[in-house]
Design a protein around this motif. Structure first.
Motif, PDB file in Angstrom:
ATOM      1  N   ASP A  12       0.805  -1.217   0.000  1.00 25.36           N
ATOM      2  CA  ASP A  12       0.000   0.000   0.000  1.00 25.36           C
ATOM      3  C   ASP A  12       0.842   1.272   0.000  1.00 25.36           C
ATOM      4  O   ASP A  12       0.456   2.281   0.604  1.00 25.36           O
ATOM      5  CB  ASP A  12      -1.059  -0.021   1.111  1.00 25.36           C
ATOM      6  N   ASP A  16       8.007   2.215   3.626  1.00 24.68           N
ATOM      7  CA  ASP A  16       8.536   0.861   3.868  1.00 24.68           C
ATOM      8  C   ASP A  16       7.962  -0.181   2.902  1.00 24.68           C
ATOM      9  O   ASP A  16       8.604  -1.197   2.635  1.00 24.68           O
ATOM     10  CB  ASP A  16       8.397   0.443   5.339  1.00 24.68           C
ATOM     11  N   ASP A  17       6.782   0.088   2.327  1.00 23.90           N
ATOM     12  CA  ASP A  17       6.246  -0.806   1.291  1.00 23.90           C
ATOM     13  C   ASP A  17       7.125  -0.740   0.038  1.00 23.90           C
ATOM     14  O   ASP A  17       7.464  -1.761  -0.568  1.00 23.90           O
ATOM     15  CB  ASP A  17       4.830  -0.356   0.889  1.00 23.90           C
ATOM     16  N   THR A 128       1.861  -6.312   2.588  1.00 23.83           N
ATOM     17  CA  THR A 128       2.359  -5.329   3.557  1.00 23.83           C
ATOM     18  C   THR A 128       1.365  -4.172   3.745  1.00 23.83           C
ATOM     19  O   THR A 128       1.746  -3.081   4.170  1.00 23.83           O
ATOM     20  CB  THR A 128       3.740  -4.786   3.151  1.00 23.83           C
ATOM     21  N   GLY A 129       0.124  -4.420   3.404  1.00 24.90           N
ATOM     22  CA  GLY A 129      -0.968  -3.478   3.660  1.00 24.90           C
ATOM     23  C   GLY A 129      -2.168  -4.302   4.096  1.00 24.90           C
ATOM     24  O   GLY A 129      -2.034  -5.458   4.513  1.00 24.90           O
ATOM     25  N   ASN A 176      -3.212  -1.959   9.519  1.00 24.40           N
ATOM     26  CA  ASN A 176      -3.561  -2.721   8.310  1.00 24.40           C
ATOM     27  C   ASN A 176      -4.810  -3.572   8.547  1.00 24.40           C
ATOM     28  O   ASN A 176      -5.622  -3.778   7.635  1.00 24.40           O
ATOM     29  CB  ASN A 176      -2.398  -3.609   7.854  1.00 24.40           C
ATOM     30  N   ASP A 250       7.146  -3.154   7.339  1.00 22.18           N
ATOM     31  CA  ASP A 250       7.031  -3.967   6.116  1.00 22.18           C
ATOM     32  C   ASP A 250       8.374  -4.528   5.678  1.00 22.18           C
ATOM     33  O   ASP A 250       8.451  -5.617   5.093  1.00 22.18           O
ATOM     34  CB  ASP A 250       6.455  -3.111   4.971  1.00 22.18           C
TER      35      ASP A 250
HETATM   36 CA    CA Z   1       2.262  -0.863   4.402  1.00 21.66          CA
END
Ligand code: CA
Ligand code: AGV
Length: 314
Positions: A12, A16-17, A128-129, A176, A250
């Motif tokens: 998302d 860090d994503d 990672t979201g 998340n 993430d």
């Molecule tokens: Ca994320």
């Protein structure tokens, strides 16, 4: 060449994503089969451009990116979502002046289904979201569970304190999970193995001035400079933890795919609240669904691993 694991990555668009995407492209043990972006902790347009530019600059430029059409229930703060514009504008991603990495013409959940079904071997899903696209994919094509090795998810916590500080919420959830609590419920009901990188372990890897200094010292490597510049937009942990303090949530989750020895996990029988003041909270319960919760990390080993991966970039 070493044996590669198929990995499909849904994110998302946070700092860090996008750093996770950059690092995945440096892992010899990972074959990325697709990327998709959801409009949660980002604005989807700059986040999708940034993803494709990262694939061009740090990957082979051929990997396809898809956009999600699913929207969650509880929106992320705008200040955080704005980070995607900063990432998309970084000069190292714009030197070329064009984007070649392809954009998919199907929505993210269909892109995921296609990517998983067309591989002979099973695929590890890295999320990672929020889990919205996976929940939608499971409703559209339940047979994907047979082709999924496991889900590795940054989300959730079993600690008394989560990281959601919003009106009408009691603070026990991780963001998340809170953005789309129902999606967590749908995924928990599906027949797939789940590794959950929860706040228990991500709390151990805050961004600090010392970490920044380590990257500054090695900025002669373009990949390490990319880490340092990207993390310059978010606040580090200095005196005490605030609502905006940044952790490597993430990136730790992604590193646990590339180097599982870095983390320790234990099984928890889990449920999730999908409504009310605790919505998004994951909790331990008898007869709950088993989840492998990552609760500990080798802090120095983790930071050395990601910095070494970044040093591979020319
Ligand atoms: Ca994320
Ligand atoms: O809850 C952590 C998740 C991770 O996937 N995100 C950020 C990471 O990408 C939401 C989030 C929680 N606190 C934040 C977040 C903060 N202070 N800034 C930006 N995003």
């Amino acid at each position: 060449m070493m044996k590669q694991t198929n990995v499909y990555f849904n994110h998302d668009g946070g700092v860090d994503d996008l750093i996770s995407l950059f690092l995945l492209l440096q892992m010899d043990s990972v074959k990325l089969t697709g990327v998709s972006v959801i409009d949660a902790d980002c604005y989807i347009e700059p986040a999708t451009y940034a993803s494709r530019k990262i694939i061009d600059r740090f990957g082979d430029g051929k990997l396809e990116t898809a956009k999600s059409i699913i929207r969650g229930k509880n929106p992320f703060p705008k200040d955080w979502r704005m980070h995607a514009f900063f990432m998309d504008a970084l000069p190292i991603l714009n030197e070329k002046g064009s984007i070649d990495a392809p954009l998919s013409d199907v929505p993210a959940h269909e892109h995921l289904i296609n990517a998983v079904m067309k591989e002979k071997e099973k695929t590890t899903l890295l999320f990672t979201g929020p889990l919205s696209d996976l929940a939608e994919a499971l409703k559209t094509e339940p047979k994907i569970t047979e082709k999924i090795e496991k889900l590795v998810w940054m989300g959730g916590t079993y600690l008394p304190d989560g990281n959601v500080h919003e009106p009408e919420h009691d603070g026990t959830a991780e963001w998340n999970a809170y953005w789309d609590p129902e999606a967590v419920g749908v995924v928990f009901d599906a027949d797939i193995k789940i590794d959950m990188v929860a706040l228990e372990s991500t709390n151990q890897v805050p961004l600090t001035p010392a970490i920044r200094q380590m990257w500054a010292n090695e900025r002669k490597y373009p990949g390490v400079d990319f880490l340092g510049v990207s993390y310059a937009v978010v606040p580090p942990l200095v005196h005490f933890i605030t609502n905006s303090t940044y952790f490597l949530w993430d990136v730790l989750t992604t590193a646990s795919v590339g180097k599982p020895e870095l983390v320790k996990s234990k099984e928890i029988l889990s449920g999730v609240y999908t409504e009310g003041p605790s919505q998004g909270r994951t909790y331990e319960m008898e007869n709950g669904r088993p989840v492998n919760v990552v609760y500990d990390v080798d802090h120095d080993g983790f930071f050395n691993y990601i910095t070494d991966l970044a040093k591979k970039v020319k």
